[in-house]
Design a protein around this motif. Structure first.
Motif, PDB file in Angstrom:
ATOM      1  N   SER A   1      -6.349   3.801   4.870  1.00  0.00           N
ATOM      2  CA  SER A   1      -5.828   4.456   3.664  1.00  0.00           C
ATOM      3  C   SER A   1      -5.291   5.844   3.980  1.00  0.00           C
ATOM      4  O   SER A   1      -4.225   6.242   3.503  1.00  0.00           O
ATOM      5  CB  SER A   1      -6.919   4.565   2.595  1.00  0.00           C
TER       6      SER A   1
ATOM      7  N   ASN B   1       0.819  -1.208   0.000  1.00  0.00           N
ATOM      8  CA  ASN B   1       0.000   0.000   0.000  1.00  0.00           C
ATOM      9  C   ASN B   1       0.853   1.259   0.000  1.00  0.00           C
ATOM     10  O   ASN B   1       0.509   2.255  -0.653  1.00  0.00           O
ATOM     11  CB  ASN B   1      -0.944  -0.005   1.203  1.00  0.00           C
TER      12      ASN B   1
ATOM     13  N   LEU C   1      -8.933  -2.909   4.635  1.00  0.00           N
ATOM     14  CA  LEU C   1      -7.531  -3.216   4.380  1.00  0.00           C
ATOM     15  C   LEU C   1      -7.350  -4.716   4.174  1.00  0.00           C
ATOM     16  O   LEU C   1      -6.621  -5.154   3.276  1.00  0.00           O
ATOM     17  CB  LEU C   1      -6.676  -2.734   5.558  1.00  0.00           C
TER      18      LEU C   1
END
Length: 380
Positions: free
Chosen positions: A353, A130, A333
Protein backbone atom coordinates in the motif's frame (compact mmCIF):
# COMPACT_ATOMS: atom_id res chain seq x y z
CA UNK A 1 -42.83 31.22 -1.86
CA UNK A 2 -42.45 31.49 1.90
CA UNK A 3 -39.03 31.81 3.49
CA UNK A 4 -39.35 28.28 4.86
CA UNK A 5 -40.28 26.84 1.48
CA UNK A 6 -37.36 28.70 -0.12
CA UNK A 7 -35.03 27.23 2.53
CA UNK A 8 -36.40 23.73 1.83
CA UNK A 9 -35.87 24.19 -1.91
CA UNK A 10 -32.29 25.32 -1.32
CA UNK A 11 -31.58 22.40 1.03
CA UNK A 12 -33.10 19.82 -1.32
CA UNK A 13 -31.45 21.36 -4.37
CA UNK A 14 -28.05 20.98 -2.74
CA UNK A 15 -28.44 17.18 -2.49
CA UNK A 16 -25.94 15.59 -4.86
CA UNK A 17 -26.98 12.82 -7.24
CA UNK A 18 -24.67 9.91 -6.25
CA UNK A 19 -24.19 8.79 -9.85
CA UNK A 20 -23.95 12.08 -11.75
CA UNK A 21 -22.19 13.84 -8.84
CA UNK A 22 -24.06 17.10 -9.36
CA UNK A 23 -26.70 18.88 -7.22
CA UNK A 24 -30.32 18.08 -8.00
CA UNK A 25 -30.98 21.76 -8.72
CA UNK A 26 -28.43 21.70 -11.56
CA UNK A 27 -29.93 18.52 -13.01
CA UNK A 28 -33.50 19.83 -13.21
CA UNK A 29 -34.76 17.19 -10.77
CA UNK A 30 -36.77 19.49 -8.47
CA UNK A 31 -40.52 19.92 -8.76
CA UNK A 32 -43.12 21.71 -6.64
CA UNK A 33 -42.01 22.44 -3.09
CA UNK A 34 -44.31 24.00 -0.53
CA UNK A 35 -44.75 24.25 3.23
CA UNK A 36 -48.08 24.15 5.06
CA UNK A 37 -47.67 24.66 8.79
CA UNK A 38 -44.78 22.36 9.75
CA UNK A 39 -45.25 19.93 6.81
CA UNK A 40 -43.01 20.26 3.75
CA UNK A 41 -44.32 18.81 0.48
CA UNK A 42 -41.38 18.05 -1.80
CA UNK A 43 -41.52 16.85 -5.40
CA UNK A 44 -38.53 15.45 -7.29
CA UNK A 45 -38.05 13.45 -10.47
CA UNK A 46 -35.49 10.72 -11.16
CA UNK A 47 -33.69 10.33 -14.46
CA UNK A 48 -35.10 6.89 -15.33
CA UNK A 49 -37.56 4.30 -14.07
CA UNK A 50 -35.79 1.93 -11.69
CA UNK A 51 -32.94 4.36 -10.96
CA UNK A 52 -30.48 2.35 -8.80
CA UNK A 53 -29.87 5.39 -6.60
CA UNK A 54 -33.57 6.06 -6.00
CA UNK A 55 -33.65 4.99 -2.33
CA UNK A 56 -30.53 6.95 -1.48
CA UNK A 57 -31.76 10.09 -3.23
CA UNK A 58 -35.17 9.85 -1.53
CA UNK A 59 -33.54 9.39 1.87
CA UNK A 60 -31.12 12.29 1.46
CA UNK A 61 -33.81 14.61 0.07
CA UNK A 62 -36.09 13.80 3.01
CA UNK A 63 -33.27 14.38 5.49
CA UNK A 64 -32.33 17.67 3.82
CA UNK A 65 -35.90 18.98 3.92
CA UNK A 66 -36.37 17.85 7.53
CA UNK A 67 -33.22 19.72 8.57
CA UNK A 68 -34.84 23.10 7.82
CA UNK A 69 -36.08 24.99 10.88
CA UNK A 70 -39.86 24.82 11.18
CA UNK A 71 -40.24 21.53 9.29
CA UNK A 72 -41.51 18.60 11.37
CA UNK A 73 -42.67 16.27 8.58
CA UNK A 74 -41.77 15.73 4.94
CA UNK A 75 -44.15 14.42 2.30
CA UNK A 76 -42.04 13.30 -0.65
CA UNK A 77 -43.41 12.71 -4.14
CA UNK A 78 -41.06 10.97 -6.59
CA UNK A 79 -41.61 10.94 -10.34
CA UNK A 80 -39.57 10.30 -13.49
CA UNK A 81 -38.28 12.70 -16.12
CA UNK A 82 -40.06 12.95 -19.44
CA UNK A 83 -38.13 11.97 -22.59
CA UNK A 84 -37.74 15.67 -23.42
CA UNK A 85 -36.33 16.39 -19.96
CA UNK A 86 -33.87 13.50 -20.26
CA UNK A 87 -32.76 14.77 -23.65
CA UNK A 88 -32.16 18.24 -22.20
CA UNK A 89 -30.27 16.68 -19.30
CA UNK A 90 -27.94 14.63 -21.50
CA UNK A 91 -27.19 17.69 -23.65
CA UNK A 92 -26.41 19.67 -20.50
CA UNK A 93 -24.16 16.93 -19.17
CA UNK A 94 -22.25 16.85 -22.45
CA UNK A 95 -21.67 20.57 -22.01
CA UNK A 96 -22.32 21.32 -25.66
CA UNK A 97 -20.32 18.35 -26.94
CA UNK A 98 -22.09 16.41 -29.65
CA UNK A 99 -23.04 12.79 -29.04
CA UNK A 100 -20.47 10.15 -30.03
CA UNK A 101 -17.60 12.62 -29.65
CA UNK A 102 -14.70 11.62 -27.41
CA UNK A 103 -13.99 14.19 -24.64
CA UNK A 104 -10.42 12.98 -24.07
CA UNK A 105 -8.77 14.37 -27.18
CA UNK A 106 -5.46 16.23 -27.36
CA UNK A 107 -7.06 19.45 -26.05
CA UNK A 108 -8.53 17.76 -22.98
CA UNK A 109 -7.15 18.69 -19.58
CA UNK A 110 -7.65 15.10 -18.39
CA UNK A 111 -4.45 13.11 -18.12
CA UNK A 112 -4.90 9.75 -19.80
CA UNK A 113 -2.65 6.97 -18.50
CA UNK A 114 -2.68 3.50 -20.05
CA UNK A 115 -1.33 0.80 -17.73
CA UNK A 116 0.31 -1.90 -19.83
CA UNK A 117 2.36 -5.06 -19.49
CA UNK A 118 4.16 -7.31 -21.90
CA UNK A 119 2.62 -10.50 -20.51
CA UNK A 120 -0.17 -11.58 -18.21
CA UNK A 121 0.19 -12.56 -14.58
CA UNK A 122 2.32 -9.61 -13.47
CA UNK A 123 -0.47 -8.01 -11.41
CA UNK A 124 -1.19 -5.18 -13.83
CA UNK A 125 -4.93 -5.02 -13.09
CA UNK A 126 -4.37 -5.18 -9.34
CA UNK A 127 -1.87 -2.34 -9.60
CA UNK A 128 -4.29 -0.31 -11.75
CA UNK A 129 -7.25 -0.76 -9.39
CA UNK A 130 -5.18 0.20 -6.35
CA UNK A 131 -3.55 3.12 -8.15
CA UNK A 132 -6.99 4.44 -9.09
CA UNK A 133 -8.20 4.21 -5.49
CA UNK A 134 -5.00 5.84 -4.21
CA UNK A 135 -5.31 8.74 -6.66
CA UNK A 136 -8.96 9.24 -5.70
CA UNK A 137 -7.98 9.23 -2.02
CA UNK A 138 -5.72 12.20 -2.79
CA UNK A 139 -8.79 14.15 -3.90
CA UNK A 140 -8.37 13.68 -7.65
CA UNK A 141 -11.33 12.93 -9.91
CA UNK A 142 -10.49 9.53 -11.37
CA UNK A 143 -12.04 7.40 -14.10
CA UNK A 144 -11.06 3.83 -14.95
CA UNK A 145 -11.70 1.93 -18.18
CA UNK A 146 -11.20 -1.82 -18.06
CA UNK A 147 -9.81 -2.19 -21.59
CA UNK A 148 -8.82 -5.81 -20.99
CA UNK A 149 -11.97 -7.06 -22.74
CA UNK A 150 -10.99 -10.73 -22.85
CA UNK A 151 -9.62 -10.85 -19.31
CA UNK A 152 -11.66 -8.19 -17.51
CA UNK A 153 -11.13 -8.21 -13.73
CA UNK A 154 -11.50 -4.60 -12.58
CA UNK A 155 -15.13 -4.93 -11.34
CA UNK A 156 -14.13 -7.77 -9.02
CA UNK A 157 -11.02 -5.97 -7.78
CA UNK A 158 -13.04 -2.86 -6.87
CA UNK A 159 -15.92 -4.71 -5.22
CA UNK A 160 -18.45 -4.12 -8.01
CA UNK A 161 -19.39 -7.82 -8.05
CA UNK A 162 -21.76 -9.17 -5.38
CA UNK A 163 -21.57 -12.50 -3.57
CA UNK A 164 -23.72 -14.16 -6.24
CA UNK A 165 -21.36 -13.10 -9.03
CA UNK A 166 -23.60 -10.31 -10.35
CA UNK A 167 -21.70 -7.28 -11.60
CA UNK A 168 -23.07 -3.82 -10.87
CA UNK A 169 -24.35 -2.29 -14.09
CA UNK A 170 -24.10 1.25 -15.41
CA UNK A 171 -27.19 3.47 -15.59
CA UNK A 172 -28.37 4.37 -19.08
CA UNK A 173 -29.91 7.79 -19.64
CA UNK A 174 -30.96 7.50 -23.27
CA UNK A 175 -27.62 7.10 -25.12
CA UNK A 176 -25.55 8.26 -22.16
CA UNK A 177 -23.92 5.59 -19.96
CA UNK A 178 -23.34 6.56 -16.32
CA UNK A 179 -20.64 4.31 -14.81
CA UNK A 180 -20.78 2.82 -11.31
CA UNK A 181 -18.53 4.38 -8.68
CA UNK A 182 -16.37 2.41 -6.28
CA UNK A 183 -13.93 3.99 -3.85
CA UNK A 184 -14.65 7.32 -5.63
CA UNK A 185 -13.47 5.84 -8.95
CA UNK A 186 -15.87 5.94 -11.92
CA UNK A 187 -15.46 2.57 -13.57
CA UNK A 188 -16.60 0.86 -16.76
CA UNK A 189 -15.89 -2.68 -17.97
CA UNK A 190 -17.29 -5.04 -20.57
CA UNK A 191 -18.21 -7.30 -17.65
CA UNK A 192 -20.93 -4.78 -16.74
CA UNK A 193 -22.71 -5.31 -20.06
CA UNK A 194 -22.93 -9.09 -20.16
CA UNK A 195 -26.45 -10.43 -19.84
CA UNK A 196 -27.78 -11.82 -16.58
CA UNK A 197 -26.28 -15.25 -16.00
CA UNK A 198 -23.43 -14.73 -18.47
CA UNK A 199 -21.03 -12.98 -16.08
CA UNK A 200 -18.68 -15.97 -16.09
CA UNK A 201 -18.73 -16.47 -19.85
CA UNK A 202 -15.87 -15.67 -22.20
CA UNK A 203 -15.84 -12.71 -24.60
CA UNK A 204 -14.62 -14.09 -27.95
CA UNK A 205 -14.24 -10.94 -30.05
CA UNK A 206 -11.77 -9.99 -32.75
CA UNK A 207 -10.26 -6.65 -33.78
CA UNK A 208 -13.25 -4.64 -35.10
CA UNK A 209 -15.48 -5.50 -32.12
CA UNK A 210 -12.69 -4.71 -29.69
CA UNK A 211 -12.07 -1.35 -31.37
CA UNK A 212 -15.76 -0.42 -31.25
CA UNK A 213 -15.98 -1.37 -27.58
CA UNK A 214 -13.05 0.82 -26.57
CA UNK A 215 -14.38 3.64 -28.73
CA UNK A 216 -17.80 3.41 -27.10
CA UNK A 217 -16.26 3.45 -23.62
CA UNK A 218 -14.45 6.67 -24.56
CA UNK A 219 -17.41 8.41 -26.22
CA UNK A 220 -20.66 7.20 -24.63
CA UNK A 221 -19.67 6.82 -20.98
CA UNK A 222 -20.28 9.97 -18.95
CA UNK A 223 -17.25 10.37 -16.69
CA UNK A 224 -17.77 14.08 -16.12
CA UNK A 225 -14.74 16.25 -15.46
CA UNK A 226 -11.77 14.03 -14.67
CA UNK A 227 -8.26 14.78 -13.53
CA UNK A 228 -6.97 11.35 -14.54
CA UNK A 229 -8.39 8.59 -16.73
CA UNK A 230 -6.70 5.20 -16.28
CA UNK A 231 -6.96 2.39 -18.81
CA UNK A 232 -6.27 -1.15 -17.67
CA UNK A 233 -4.82 -2.55 -20.88
CA UNK A 234 -4.71 -6.20 -21.90
CA UNK A 235 -1.24 -7.77 -21.82
CA UNK A 236 0.81 -7.70 -24.98
CA UNK A 237 0.74 -5.57 -28.10
CA UNK A 238 -2.43 -6.74 -29.85
CA UNK A 239 -5.59 -5.17 -31.23
CA UNK A 240 -6.57 -3.14 -28.14
CA UNK A 241 -3.10 -1.63 -27.77
CA UNK A 242 -3.20 -0.56 -31.42
CA UNK A 243 -6.76 0.85 -31.07
CA UNK A 244 -5.87 2.83 -27.96
CA UNK A 245 -2.77 4.13 -29.72
CA UNK A 246 -4.96 5.34 -32.59
CA UNK A 247 -7.71 6.80 -30.41
CA UNK A 248 -5.44 8.27 -27.71
CA UNK A 249 -2.03 8.98 -29.26
CA UNK A 250 -1.39 11.63 -26.61
CA UNK A 251 -1.84 9.20 -23.70
CA UNK A 252 0.91 8.38 -21.24
CA UNK A 253 1.91 4.78 -20.64
CA UNK A 254 2.81 3.06 -17.40
CA UNK A 255 4.60 -0.26 -17.93
CA UNK A 256 4.14 -2.93 -15.25
CA UNK A 257 6.61 -5.79 -14.92
CA UNK A 258 7.97 -8.19 -12.33
CA UNK A 259 11.64 -8.42 -11.36
CA UNK A 260 11.98 -11.63 -13.38
CA UNK A 261 14.00 -11.27 -16.58
CA UNK A 262 11.49 -13.32 -18.58
CA UNK A 263 8.77 -10.77 -17.71
CA UNK A 264 10.87 -7.63 -18.02
CA UNK A 265 12.19 -8.57 -21.47
CA UNK A 266 8.62 -8.86 -22.76
CA UNK A 267 7.44 -5.73 -20.92
CA UNK A 268 9.87 -3.63 -22.96
CA UNK A 269 7.91 -4.46 -26.12
CA UNK A 270 4.67 -2.93 -24.80
CA UNK A 271 6.50 0.31 -24.12
CA UNK A 272 8.09 0.31 -27.57
CA UNK A 273 4.73 -0.21 -29.32
CA UNK A 274 3.17 2.61 -27.29
CA UNK A 275 5.99 4.91 -28.29
CA UNK A 276 5.51 3.99 -31.97
CA UNK A 277 1.94 5.34 -31.79
CA UNK A 278 3.14 8.62 -30.29
CA UNK A 279 2.38 7.86 -26.67
CA UNK A 280 4.88 8.80 -23.97
CA UNK A 281 6.20 6.21 -21.54
CA UNK A 282 5.72 7.91 -18.18
CA UNK A 283 7.49 5.26 -16.15
CA UNK A 284 7.86 1.66 -15.05
CA UNK A 285 6.28 -0.12 -12.07
CA UNK A 286 7.93 -3.24 -10.70
CA UNK A 287 5.41 -5.52 -9.01
CA UNK A 288 6.11 -8.58 -6.83
CA UNK A 289 9.46 -7.16 -5.77
CA UNK A 290 11.43 -8.43 -2.78
CA UNK A 291 9.51 -8.45 0.50
CA UNK A 292 11.03 -7.86 3.92
CA UNK A 293 10.13 -10.72 6.28
CA UNK A 294 9.43 -10.26 10.00
CA UNK A 295 12.94 -11.46 10.90
CA UNK A 296 14.46 -8.78 8.69
CA UNK A 297 15.48 -11.02 5.83
CA UNK A 298 14.24 -10.42 2.29
CA UNK A 299 12.37 -12.75 -0.01
CA UNK A 300 13.07 -12.04 -3.68
CA UNK A 301 10.92 -14.83 -5.06
CA UNK A 302 11.01 -13.43 -8.61
CA UNK A 303 14.59 -12.21 -8.57
CA UNK A 304 15.56 -8.56 -8.78
CA UNK A 305 16.42 -5.79 -11.19
CA UNK A 306 13.67 -6.33 -13.78
CA UNK A 307 12.01 -2.96 -13.28
CA UNK A 308 15.25 -1.04 -13.52
CA UNK A 309 16.18 -3.00 -16.65
CA UNK A 310 12.89 -2.08 -18.36
CA UNK A 311 13.28 1.59 -17.41
CA UNK A 312 16.81 1.66 -18.77
CA UNK A 313 15.84 -0.10 -22.01
CA UNK A 314 12.98 2.33 -22.66
CA UNK A 315 14.97 5.45 -21.82
CA UNK A 316 16.38 7.75 -24.46
CA UNK A 317 18.89 10.60 -24.01
CA UNK A 318 16.14 13.18 -24.40
CA UNK A 319 13.38 11.11 -22.78
CA UNK A 320 14.44 9.25 -19.64
CA UNK A 321 11.99 6.70 -18.28
CA UNK A 322 12.05 6.38 -14.48
CA UNK A 323 11.34 3.38 -12.30
CA UNK A 324 8.42 4.96 -10.45
CA UNK A 325 7.66 2.21 -7.93
CA UNK A 326 8.77 -1.17 -6.68
CA UNK A 327 5.82 -2.91 -5.04
CA UNK A 328 6.85 -5.77 -2.73
CA UNK A 329 5.19 -9.16 -2.52
CA UNK A 330 2.27 -8.82 -0.12
CA UNK A 331 -0.22 -11.40 1.19
CA UNK A 332 -2.62 -8.54 2.01
CA UNK A 333 -2.51 -7.31 -1.58
CA UNK A 334 -3.63 -10.74 -2.77
CA UNK A 335 -6.28 -11.42 -0.13
CA UNK A 336 -7.79 -7.94 -0.43
CA UNK A 337 -7.94 -8.30 -4.22
CA UNK A 338 -9.84 -11.58 -3.81
CA UNK A 339 -12.19 -9.84 -1.36
CA UNK A 340 -12.90 -7.02 -3.80
CA UNK A 341 -11.31 -4.16 -1.88
CA UNK A 342 -8.08 -2.32 -2.75
CA UNK A 343 -5.28 -2.94 -0.30
CA UNK A 344 -4.67 0.82 -0.15
CA UNK A 345 -8.14 1.07 1.42
CA UNK A 346 -8.20 -2.07 3.57
CA UNK A 347 -4.58 -2.03 4.77
CA UNK A 348 -3.07 1.41 4.11
CA UNK A 349 -0.01 0.62 6.26
CA UNK A 350 0.92 -2.51 4.32
CA UNK A 351 4.25 -2.29 2.48
CA UNK A 352 2.53 -2.71 -0.89
CA UNK A 353 0.00 0.00 0.00
CA UNK A 354 2.77 2.43 0.90
CA UNK A 355 4.55 1.77 -2.40
CA UNK A 356 1.34 2.32 -4.39
CA UNK A 357 0.58 5.48 -2.41
CA UNK A 358 4.03 6.81 -3.33
CA UNK A 359 3.35 5.94 -6.97
CA UNK A 360 0.06 7.86 -6.82
CA UNK A 361 1.81 10.83 -5.24
CA UNK A 362 4.47 10.79 -7.95
CA UNK A 363 1.90 10.73 -10.76
CA UNK A 364 -0.35 13.28 -9.08
CA UNK A 365 2.44 15.83 -8.72
CA UNK A 366 3.80 15.47 -12.23
CA UNK A 367 3.00 18.65 -14.18
CA UNK A 368 0.29 18.38 -16.79
CA UNK A 369 1.62 19.11 -20.25
CA UNK A 370 -0.37 22.03 -21.70
CA UNK A 371 1.90 22.82 -24.64
CA UNK A 372 -0.11 23.08 -27.84
CA UNK A 373 -3.45 22.64 -26.10
CA UNK A 374 -6.29 25.14 -26.42
CA UNK A 375 -7.52 26.12 -22.97
CA UNK A 376 -11.25 26.76 -22.40
CA UNK A 377 -10.77 30.47 -21.72
CA UNK A 378 -12.91 33.30 -23.06
CA UNK A 379 -12.19 37.04 -22.95
CA UNK A 380 -14.57 39.11 -20.84
Amino acid sequence: MSDTAAAVRAAVGAVVDPELRRPLSELGMLRDISVEGDVASVGIVLTIVGCPAAERIAREVTDAAASVDGVARVDLAVGVMTPEERRDLTERLRDGRAARVMPFGPDSLTRVIAVTSGKGGVGKSTVTANLAAALAARGLRVGLIDADVHGFSIPGLLGLVDADGRTQRPTRIDELIVPPIAHEVKTVSIGMFLREGEEGSAVAWRGPMLHRTIQQFLTDVFFGDLDILLLDMPPGTGDVAISVGQLLPHAEVLVVTTPQAAASDVAIRSGLVARQTGQRVAGVVENMAAAVLPDGTTLDFFGSGGGAAVAEALSAPDAPVPLLASIPLSPALRTDADAGIPVVVAHPDDAASLAIAELAASLATQPRGLSGRSLPLRPR
